[in-house]
Scaffold this motif. Structure first.
Motif, PDB file in Angstrom:
ATOM      1  N   GLU A   9       0.951  -1.106  -0.016  1.00  0.00           N
ATOM      2  CA  GLU A   9       0.027   0.053  -0.105  1.00  0.00           C
ATOM      3  C   GLU A   9       0.951   1.367  -0.178  1.00  0.00           C
ATOM      4  O   GLU A   9       1.855   1.305   0.328  1.00  0.00           O
ATOM      5  CB  GLU A   9      -0.724  -0.017   1.291  1.00  0.00           C
ATOM      6  CG  GLU A   9      -1.836  -1.125   1.303  1.00  0.00           C
ATOM      7  CD  GLU A   9      -1.450  -2.316   2.332  1.00  0.00           C
ATOM      8  OE1 GLU A   9      -1.903  -2.849   3.079  1.00  0.00           O
ATOM      9  OE2 GLU A   9      -0.069  -2.419   2.619  1.00  0.00           O
ATOM     10  N   SER A  10       0.290   2.536  -0.398  1.00  0.00           N
ATOM     11  CA  SER A  10       0.910   3.642  -0.449  1.00  0.00           C
ATOM     12  C   SER A  10       0.012   4.647  -0.534  1.00  0.00           C
ATOM     13  O   SER A  10      -1.223   4.431  -0.673  1.00  0.00           O
ATOM     14  CB  SER A  10       1.911   3.859  -1.638  1.00  0.00           C
ATOM     15  OG  SER A  10       1.259   3.725  -2.836  1.00  0.00           O
ATOM     16  N   GLY A  11       0.323   5.780  -0.330  1.00  0.00           N
ATOM     17  CA  GLY A  11      -0.587   7.100  -0.390  1.00  0.00           C
ATOM     18  C   GLY A  11      -1.217   7.545   0.945  1.00  0.00           C
ATOM     19  O   GLY A  11      -1.898   8.722   0.720  1.00  0.00           O
ATOM     20  N   GLY A  12      -0.835   7.004   2.115  1.00  0.00           N
ATOM     21  CA  GLY A  12      -1.237   7.367   3.337  1.00  0.00           C
ATOM     22  C   GLY A  12      -0.675   8.740   3.630  1.00  0.00           C
ATOM     23  O   GLY A  12       0.258   9.083   3.066  1.00  0.00           O
ATOM     24  N   GLY A  13      -1.288   9.434   4.688  1.00  0.00           N
ATOM     25  CA  GLY A  13      -0.736  10.625   5.071  1.00  0.00           C
ATOM     26  C   GLY A  13      -1.636  11.310   6.080  1.00  0.00           C
ATOM     27  O   GLY A  13      -2.661  10.778   6.343  1.00  0.00           O
ATOM     28  N   LEU A  14      -1.379  12.553   6.318  1.00  0.00           N
ATOM     29  CA  LEU A  14      -1.959  13.519   7.368  1.00  0.00           C
ATOM     30  C   LEU A  14      -2.597  14.646   6.428  1.00  0.00           C
ATOM     31  O   LEU A  14      -2.194  15.194   5.424  1.00  0.00           O
ATOM     32  CB  LEU A  14      -1.203  14.283   8.322  1.00  0.00           C
ATOM     33  CG  LEU A  14      -1.819  15.248   9.040  1.00  0.00           C
ATOM     34  CD1 LEU A  14      -2.664  14.649   9.998  1.00  0.00           C
ATOM     35  CD2 LEU A  14      -0.694  16.090   9.925  1.00  0.00           C
ATOM     36  N   VAL A  15      -3.949  14.446   6.524  1.00  0.00           N
ATOM     37  CA  VAL A  15      -4.755  15.318   5.852  1.00  0.00           C
ATOM     38  C   VAL A  15      -5.914  16.266   6.816  1.00  0.00           C
ATOM     39  O   VAL A  15      -6.292  15.566   7.963  1.00  0.00           O
ATOM     40  CB  VAL A  15      -6.008  14.865   4.866  1.00  0.00           C
ATOM     41  CG1 VAL A  15      -4.866  14.140   3.785  1.00  0.00           C
ATOM     42  CG2 VAL A  15      -6.824  13.738   5.578  1.00  0.00           C
ATOM     43  N   GLN A  16      -6.446  17.370   6.493  1.00  0.00           N
ATOM     44  CA  GLN A  16      -7.540  18.163   7.171  1.00  0.00           C
ATOM     45  C   GLN A  16      -8.875  17.452   6.891  1.00  0.00           C
ATOM     46  O   GLN A  16      -9.235  17.082   6.119  1.00  0.00           O
ATOM     47  CB  GLN A  16      -7.370  19.668   6.692  1.00  0.00           C
ATOM     48  CG  GLN A  16      -8.087  20.680   7.882  1.00  0.00           C
ATOM     49  CD  GLN A  16      -7.240  20.783   8.804  1.00  0.00           C
ATOM     50  OE1 GLN A  16      -5.896  20.412   9.026  1.00  0.00           O
ATOM     51  NE2 GLN A  16      -7.490  21.206  10.171  1.00  0.00           N
ATOM     52  N   ALA A  17      -9.603  17.900   8.029  1.00  0.00           N
ATOM     53  CA  ALA A  17     -10.963  17.194   8.025  1.00  0.00           C
ATOM     54  C   ALA A  17     -11.864  17.760   6.452  1.00  0.00           C
ATOM     55  O   ALA A  17     -11.556  19.142   6.385  1.00  0.00           O
ATOM     56  CB  ALA A  17     -11.794  17.440   9.032  1.00  0.00           C
TER      57      ALA A  17
END
Length: 124
Positions: free
Chosen positions: A6-14
């Motif tokens: 898997e790839s593409g995860g991260g921190l994002v704003q609501a």
């Protein structure tokens, strides 16, 4: 056995979006139905979405219907999960899974191979 990464995860704003990818190798990708599962903090791993071998059949958890879209590119051996309108409840480690069956199954016990997971964190 098929190998999954898997790839593409991260921190994002609501309210934001992320696109996860799962690269498959080792065996013929088109022979497997595929799924996405997630494990949120303090919770068991749960079903998110799945897709049939052909890509024409899909299934979604009620919590992500209308927000997430699962797709696959059998020519490139890639499974994707487009996630829109993310909220704090979507914070979890997301796992890609494969099964030798043809249908878009909803239970983790029907899947044979798993990726290592990718972290998705949604901030408020």
């Amino acid at each position: 056995q098929v190998q999954l990464v898997e790839s593409g995860g991260g921190l994002v704003q609501a309210g934001g979006s992320l696109r996860l990818s799962c690269a498959a190798s080792g065996h013929t990708f088109s022979n497997y139905a595929m799924g996405w599962f997630r494990r949120a903090p303090g919770k068991e791993r749960e079903f998110v979405a799945s897709i049939s071998r052909s890509g024409y059949g899909t299934a979604y958890a009620d919590s992500v219907k209308g927000r997430f879209t699962i797709s696959r590119d059998n020519a490139k051996n890639i499974l994707s999960l487009q996630m829109n309108w993310l909220n704090a409840e979507d914070t979890a480690v997301y796992y890609c899974a494969a099964r030798s069956g043809s249908s878009a199954a909803r239970t983790e016990y029907e899947y044979d191979s798993w990726g290592q997971g990718t972290q998705v964190t949604v901030s408020s």
